[in-house]
Enzyme design. Structure first.
Site, PDB file in Angstrom:
ATOM      1  N   GLU A 116      56.919 103.071   5.352  1.00  0.00           N
ATOM      2  CA  GLU A 116      57.619 102.195   4.408  1.00  0.00           C
ATOM      3  C   GLU A 116      57.335 102.641   2.977  1.00  0.00           C
ATOM      4  O   GLU A 116      56.176 102.813   2.603  1.00  0.00           O
ATOM      5  CB  GLU A 116      57.167 100.748   4.595  1.00  0.00           C
ATOM      6  CG  GLU A 116      57.856  99.768   3.659  1.00  0.00           C
ATOM      7  CD  GLU A 116      57.325  98.355   3.797  1.00  0.00           C
ATOM      8  OE1 GLU A 116      58.081  97.455   4.186  1.00  0.00           O
ATOM      9  OE2 GLU A 116      56.109  98.162   3.522  1.00  0.00           O
ATOM     10  N   TYR A 118      64.276 100.306  -1.798  1.00  0.00           N
ATOM     11  CA  TYR A 118      63.425 100.144  -0.612  1.00  0.00           C
ATOM     12  C   TYR A 118      63.907 101.129   0.444  1.00  0.00           C
ATOM     13  O   TYR A 118      65.111 101.252   0.687  1.00  0.00           O
ATOM     14  CB  TYR A 118      63.516  98.722  -0.062  1.00  0.00           C
ATOM     15  CG  TYR A 118      62.752  98.517   1.233  1.00  0.00           C
ATOM     16  CD1 TYR A 118      61.439  98.063   1.216  1.00  0.00           C
ATOM     17  CD2 TYR A 118      63.336  98.792   2.467  1.00  0.00           C
ATOM     18  CE1 TYR A 118      60.723  97.888   2.394  1.00  0.00           C
ATOM     19  CE2 TYR A 118      62.635  98.626   3.645  1.00  0.00           C
ATOM     20  CZ  TYR A 118      61.323  98.170   3.601  1.00  0.00           C
ATOM     21  OH  TYR A 118      60.625  98.010   4.774  1.00  0.00           O
TER      22      TYR A 118
END
Length: 394
Positions: free
Chosen positions: A203, A115
């Site tokens: 993101e 991530y």
């Protein structure tokens, strides 16, 4: 402003962030043509909506998810099962979103998922990288259960991104030494994209390492600062109004800050802080706010009237609370706008009004002599109690 995944990847590619090969399609035939052009045995077909959790989501009445890995020859049939249908995810709400486009990308062998995000942290007044070796999962769940798995790195607005930052993040994530240079370069490209587009968040979840030694942004979510869009007309063209609430779109035409919520008490307030306080006190007294609406400190009579019309266009609204502190914005101007809109729309729900500040007595007089059944409150607590009671039919 939010954009679709395929648009986000196109923006990131412009700045050098590596993304999978693929293209968007609006029909099953287009999807199949993309799959043929990719020349891979497997492809990934991904629904394009403004909501996360597509992989775990399901189309209404089916067990089909919003992200499917399939043989290249089946890309068209998979796309057909998605296009035109409603996908419900954790973030879409129970009503879901109708899919009008799919992204068809190359299939690949993945050896690790991570991530990685870059966002503006107002607490430190600087951009912050957030990274985790647990990619592909809800980062909020990881942060709650295992906060030590989340790594943060602040980027100084003065010096900007430095290569050592990428190396430090890569070490924390366990990026193999052979891919450290690629990862570091990608972090720099992400930073360039963040500032180059006036983004508020980028993101990547997951960021993947492939068996053939690539680091790729397998998924991407980008949102931009609305206040800076005047500098990016090319980005404004990416806005998909069909993915936004119609009332929010209408409010933006008049310069109103409106966000629809799932309650039944509409709020019209001037100032974001007062708006948040108003919603809090409604909740405190057992009510449910139907929206956030900040008309701003310098709103005109016309803006107030338009705001009022937008509030009443929500069929779930059972009562309205108008909470205005008149500083720059005079109370009599607010009252005139509310009265004008109420007469035009034909109000069928109770309206509670709390006015304080400049020309407050004149504003209250306009409400009292309007011939309309406004309920004037004395203070925020009284306003909250009155509007919650009104919404409950008491």
């Amino acid at each position: 402003m939010k954009i679709h995944e395929y648009q986000a990847k196109a923006v990131l590619r412009r700045f050098g962030v590596p993304v999978p090969e693929g293209s968007v399609a609006a029909t099953a035939d287009e999807a199949q043509a993309v799959a043929v052009k990719l020349k891979t045995a497997k492809v990934v077909v991904k629904s394009q909506i403004h909501a996360g959790g597509r992989g775990k989501g399901r189309f209404v009445g089916t067990s089909v998810g919003g992200v499917i890995v399939a043989d290249a020859a089946q890309a068209g049939s998979v796309a057909k099962s998605m296009l035109g249908n409603v996908l419900v995810t954790k973030q879409s709400g129970p009503e879901g979103r109708r899919v009008s486009r799919v992204l068809v990308e190359e299939g690949m062998s993945i050896t690790a998922e991570y991530y990685l995000a870059l966002l503006l942290d107002r607490a430190v007044q600087a951009p912050v990288f957030i990274a985790s070796a647990e990619g592909g999962t809800e980062i909020e769940e990881v942060a709650a259960a295992r906060p030590e798995a989340i790594h943060k790195l602040t980027v100084s607005p003065i010096t900007g991104y430095q290569p050592w930052m990428g190396r430090k993040l890569g070490f924390a994530l366990g990026i193999p030494p052979a891919l450290s240079s690629s990862f570091t370069k990608m972090c720099g490209a992400l930073h360039a994209a963040f500032f180059g587009t006036d983004a508020s968040m980028i993101e990547i979840n997951p960021l993947v390492q492939t068996k053939d030694g690539r680091i790729l942004a397998l998924d991407a979510k980008v949102s931009f600062d609305d206040n800076a869009l005047y500098r990016h007309p090319d980005l404004v063209e990416l806005r998909d109004l069909s993915e936004e609430d119609p009332l929010e779109v209408e409010a933006s035409k008049f310069g109103l800050n409106y966000i629809k919520l799932d309650g039944n008490i509409a709020c019209m307030v001037n100032g974001a802080g007062l708006a948040m306080g108003t919603m809090d006190i409604i909740k405190h007294h057992g009510g449910r706010p139907a929206n956030f609406l900040d008309v701003g400190g310098g709103a005109t009579k016309e803006m107030v009237a338009n705001a009022f019309r937008i509030l009443l266009a929500d069929p779930h609204v059972e009562a309205v609370l108008i909470n205005i502190f008149g500083g720059i914005m005079r109370c009599d101007i607010v009252a005139e706008g509310v009265v004008a809109a109420a007469r035009e729309v034909g109000v069928k729900v109770p309206i509670v009004v709390r006015l304080e500040g400049t020309n407050v007595e004149r504003g209250r007089e306009i409400l009292k002599t309007s011939g309309l059944a406004f309920r004037v409150a004395d203070g925020m607590r009284d306003a909250a109690e009155k509007v919650v009671a009104a919404a409950e039919g008491r």
